[in-house]
Design an enzyme around this catalytic site. Structure first.
Site, PDB file in Angstrom:
ATOM      1  N   ASP A  23     -17.315 129.448  41.152  1.00  0.00           N
ATOM      2  CA  ASP A  23     -18.736 129.681  41.396  1.00  0.00           C
ATOM      3  C   ASP A  23     -19.280 130.767  40.471  1.00  0.00           C
ATOM      4  O   ASP A  23     -18.556 131.696  40.103  1.00  0.00           O
ATOM      5  CB  ASP A  23     -18.924 130.099  42.864  1.00  0.00           C
ATOM      6  CG  ASP A  23     -20.347 129.926  43.333  1.00  0.00           C
ATOM      7  OD1 ASP A  23     -21.126 129.242  42.650  1.00  0.00           O
ATOM      8  OD2 ASP A  23     -20.685 130.494  44.395  1.00  0.00           O
ATOM      9  N   ASN A  71     -23.397 118.197  44.748  1.00  0.00           N
ATOM     10  CA  ASN A  71     -23.904 118.586  43.424  1.00  0.00           C
ATOM     11  C   ASN A  71     -24.820 117.539  42.797  1.00  0.00           C
ATOM     12  O   ASN A  71     -25.554 117.846  41.849  1.00  0.00           O
ATOM     13  CB  ASN A  71     -22.749 118.885  42.463  1.00  0.00           C
ATOM     14  CG  ASN A  71     -22.058 120.202  42.743  1.00  0.00           C
ATOM     15  OD1 ASN A  71     -20.888 120.393  42.400  1.00  0.00           O
ATOM     16  ND2 ASN A  71     -22.762 121.145  43.376  1.00  0.00           N
TER      17      ASN A  71
END
Length: 249
Positions: A23, A71
């Protein structure tokens, strides 16, 4: 606290399976005044570093959260750029994988990927299938809830067809119907960028994993940062439901 973590790692107490939530690419790029894809591109070097470090140490499995089902909700331009970058990166990393004896594998719903992406992925899986040193698993178009739903469907179908009896359903049977069949459960889960969430990642497999969170953004995550996470892991007491006293008896 030591500053040279690698030298202080106990090679006899390594996590067999490390999973990472990579991340912070977007925030890293923003700090540079660049588009988000610039962060993803620079994150590739961190993937290379971590993969090499794990192979050198003797970690058996490294699973990277590459692209989640959620996503797809990102801007279309970013998703398309990510997929093109993935195809390119897979081709470019063949030498690194072969030199380090790394076998490539994937978990996730790959049928939803473009044909170009899927072909690149499956081609590299075939090329590296005989490598034995470590397995690198890309969680691609993956979601733990999707995986669990698919497992339930498979077992329900086999039960209905009398291939499985209801009383035979146990943790082992469930594990054998997940995408990670044959892999050990996760020992160490690492998340970068200062977020404290699991984000629908390997929910079954991390039941007894040690969780390690760091503020370091993924493109800045070096081998030394990985060694630090493993060093921290080795100084925790893993009880698996038992008491400390039971572990010392």
């Amino acid at each position: 606290m030591t500053s040279n973590y690698k030298e202080n790692i106990d090679k006899n107490n390594l996590p067999k399976h490390i999973a990472i939530i990579m991340d912070g690419n977007g925030r890293w790029a923003k700090k540079q005044g660049k588009e988000r894809i610039y962060g993803h591109q620079n994150g590739v070097q961190s993937v290379r570093n971590v993969c090499e470090a794990c192979a050198e140490l003797g970690v058996e499995y490294l699973t990277l959260y590459t692209f989640s089902k959620e996503n797809w909700n990102r801007p279309k331009e970013e998703v398309e750029a990510l997929m093109k970058m993935l195809v390119y990166t897979i081709a470019q990393e063949e030498k690194t994988l072969m030199d380090n004896g790394v076998k490539l594998d994937t978990i996730g719903d790959t049928m939803e990927l473009s044909e170009e992406t899927r072909d690149a992925l499956l081609g590299m899986i075939e090329k590296t299938k005989d490598n034995k040193r470590m397995t690198l698993v890309l969680a691609l178009n993956y979601s733990a809830r999707w995986e669990i739903v698919e497992m339930v469907k498979q077992i329900a179908s086999k039960t209905k067809a009398d291939e499985i009896k209801q009383e035979e359903i146990d943790e082992t049977l469930v594990s054998n119907h997940l995408t990670t069949k044959g892999m050990p459960d996760v020992d160490l889960l690492v998340r970068t960028s200062g977020e404290y969430r699991i984000s629908n990642y390997l929910l079954w497999q991390i039941a007894y994993a040690e969780l390690y969170f760091t503020d370091v953004l993924w493109p800045d995550f070096t081998k030394e940062e990985l060694y630090k996470a493993i060093y921290d892991y080795q100084h925790r007491e893993r009880r698996f439901g038992k008491t400390s006293e039971q572990l010392t008896q």
